[in-house]
Design a protein around this motif. Structure first.
Motif, PDB file in Angstrom:
ATOM      1  N   CYS A 195       2.268   5.486 -12.895  1.00  0.00           N
ATOM      2  CA  CYS A 195       3.396   5.140 -12.035  1.00  0.00           C
ATOM      3  C   CYS A 195       4.678   5.735 -12.617  1.00  0.00           C
ATOM      4  O   CYS A 195       4.800   5.925 -13.823  1.00  0.00           O
ATOM      5  CB  CYS A 195       3.542   3.621 -11.915  1.00  0.00           C
ATOM      6  N   ARG A 196       5.627   6.013 -11.737  1.00  0.00           N
ATOM      7  CA  ARG A 196       6.930   6.536 -12.145  1.00  0.00           C
ATOM      8  C   ARG A 196       7.979   5.500 -11.760  1.00  0.00           C
ATOM      9  O   ARG A 196       8.041   5.062 -10.602  1.00  0.00           O
ATOM     10  CB  ARG A 196       7.214   7.862 -11.442  1.00  0.00           C
ATOM     11  N   ILE A 197       8.798   5.113 -12.730  1.00  0.00           N
ATOM     12  CA  ILE A 197       9.791   4.061 -12.526  1.00  0.00           C
ATOM     13  C   ILE A 197      11.148   4.631 -12.925  1.00  0.00           C
ATOM     14  O   ILE A 197      11.422   4.821 -14.113  1.00  0.00           O
ATOM     15  CB  ILE A 197       9.425   2.806 -13.347  1.00  0.00           C
ATOM     16  N   ASP A 198      11.987   4.939 -11.924  1.00  0.00           N
ATOM     17  CA  ASP A 198      13.278   5.596 -12.153  1.00  0.00           C
ATOM     18  C   ASP A 198      14.426   4.743 -11.623  1.00  0.00           C
ATOM     19  O   ASP A 198      14.396   4.306 -10.461  1.00  0.00           O
ATOM     20  CB  ASP A 198      13.339   6.946 -11.424  1.00  0.00           C
ATOM     21  N   GLY A 199      15.420   4.523 -12.465  1.00  0.00           N
ATOM     22  CA  GLY A 199      16.643   3.852 -12.031  1.00  0.00           C
ATOM     23  C   GLY A 199      16.437   2.419 -11.589  1.00  0.00           C
ATOM     24  O   GLY A 199      17.205   1.913 -10.775  1.00  0.00           O
ATOM     25  N   ASP A 252      -0.182   5.465 -18.858  1.00  0.00           N
ATOM     26  CA  ASP A 252       0.461   6.746 -18.523  1.00  0.00           C
ATOM     27  C   ASP A 252       1.574   6.603 -17.488  1.00  0.00           C
ATOM     28  O   ASP A 252       1.683   7.417 -16.571  1.00  0.00           O
ATOM     29  CB  ASP A 252      -0.571   7.774 -18.057  1.00  0.00           C
ATOM     30  N   CYS A 253       2.390   5.575 -17.627  1.00  0.00           N
ATOM     31  CA  CYS A 253       3.548   5.391 -16.736  1.00  0.00           C
ATOM     32  C   CYS A 253       4.778   6.043 -17.360  1.00  0.00           C
ATOM     33  O   CYS A 253       4.897   6.126 -18.581  1.00  0.00           O
ATOM     34  CB  CYS A 253       3.817   3.905 -16.507  1.00  0.00           C
ATOM     35  N   ILE A 260      -2.634  -0.587  -9.894  1.00  0.00           N
ATOM     36  CA  ILE A 260      -1.595   0.018  -9.059  1.00  0.00           C
ATOM     37  C   ILE A 260      -1.443   1.436  -9.592  1.00  0.00           C
ATOM     38  O   ILE A 260      -0.989   1.640 -10.714  1.00  0.00           O
ATOM     39  CB  ILE A 260      -0.303  -0.804  -9.157  1.00  0.00           C
ATOM     40  N   VAL A 261      -1.874   2.412  -8.798  1.00  0.00           N
ATOM     41  CA  VAL A 261      -2.018   3.780  -9.292  1.00  0.00           C
ATOM     42  C   VAL A 261      -1.089   4.735  -8.551  1.00  0.00           C
ATOM     43  O   VAL A 261      -1.038   4.740  -7.319  1.00  0.00           O
ATOM     44  CB  VAL A 261      -3.484   4.260  -9.132  1.00  0.00           C
ATOM     45  N   GLY A 262      -0.358   5.550  -9.329  1.00  0.00           N
ATOM     46  CA  GLY A 262       0.411   6.655  -8.780  1.00  0.00           C
ATOM     47  C   GLY A 262       1.579   6.266  -7.899  1.00  0.00           C
ATOM     48  O   GLY A 262       2.005   7.070  -7.074  1.00  0.00           O
ATOM     49  N   ARG A 263       2.110   5.092  -8.062  1.00  0.00           N
ATOM     50  CA  ARG A 263       3.244   4.658  -7.240  1.00  0.00           C
ATOM     51  C   ARG A 263       4.561   5.116  -7.869  1.00  0.00           C
ATOM     52  O   ARG A 263       4.671   5.261  -9.078  1.00  0.00           O
ATOM     53  CB  ARG A 263       3.281   3.141  -7.092  1.00  0.00           C
ATOM     54  N   LEU A 270       0.810  -1.221   0.000  1.00  0.00           N
ATOM     55  CA  LEU A 270       0.000   0.000   0.000  1.00  0.00           C
ATOM     56  C   LEU A 270       0.842   1.269   0.000  1.00  0.00           C
ATOM     57  O   LEU A 270       0.298   2.372  -0.141  1.00  0.00           O
ATOM     58  CB  LEU A 270      -0.936  -0.003   1.210  1.00  0.00           C
ATOM     59  N   ASP A 271       2.161   1.147   0.165  1.00  0.00           N
ATOM     60  CA  ASP A 271       3.031   2.321   0.129  1.00  0.00           C
ATOM     61  C   ASP A 271       2.931   3.009  -1.227  1.00  0.00           C
ATOM     62  O   ASP A 271       2.726   2.361  -2.253  1.00  0.00           O
ATOM     63  CB  ASP A 271       4.493   1.934   0.376  1.00  0.00           C
TER      64      ASP A 271
END
Length: 133
Positions: free
Chosen positions: A100-104, A67-68, A47-50, A25-26
């Motif tokens: 979602c944002r996926i960095d590195g 829209d990731c 899974i939204v906005g993680r 849930l984080d």
């Protein structure tokens, strides 16, 4: 070549076995090793906005992206499929990642389903991506 493949498969299995416990849930995950199945809710909600920063995301999984954003992410045994229809319908056979944002991160053993309107953004973010369809 066969020995190199076996070593790579053994390394992926080792990484997958060493997952840290997470709270699904984080909203933000930093430097975590995450089995993607641990993020899925029992009712398969999106899974939204993680945000995932410097994480290992480990399948197997089929993920519909909506829209990731990806940046500085490496892919291992990952495939991308273009979808003609939006296909946002909730099912238990795929996970849905929205905004979602996926960095590195490093992503292992995943098939990404990408709706056609989002293909240009994925191609821009992931130079040289190869599409299955």
């Amino acid at each position: 070549a066969k020995a190199r493949l076996q070593r790579a498969q053994a390394k992926i299995a080792e990484i997958a076995a060493d997952t840290s416990s997470i709270n699904p849930l984080d909203d933000r995950f930093l430097k975590k090793r995450i089995r993607l199945i641990d993020l899925q809710t029992p009712d398969a909600e999106p899974i939204v906005g993680r945000s995932f920063d410097d994480c290992d995301l480990i399948g197997p999984a089929t993920i519909l992206t909506a829209d990731c954003r990806f940046s500085d992410t490496r892919f291992h045994n990952v495939e991308f499929v273009k979808l003609k229809a939006p296909a946002i319908a909730k099912t238990h056979s795929k996970m849905i990642f929205e905004r979602c944002r996926i960095d590195g991160c490093r992503i292992f053993n995943v098939v990404f389903l990408v709706p056609e309107p989002q293909v240009p953004a994925i191609e821009e973010a992931l130079k040289g991506v190869t599409w299955l369809a």
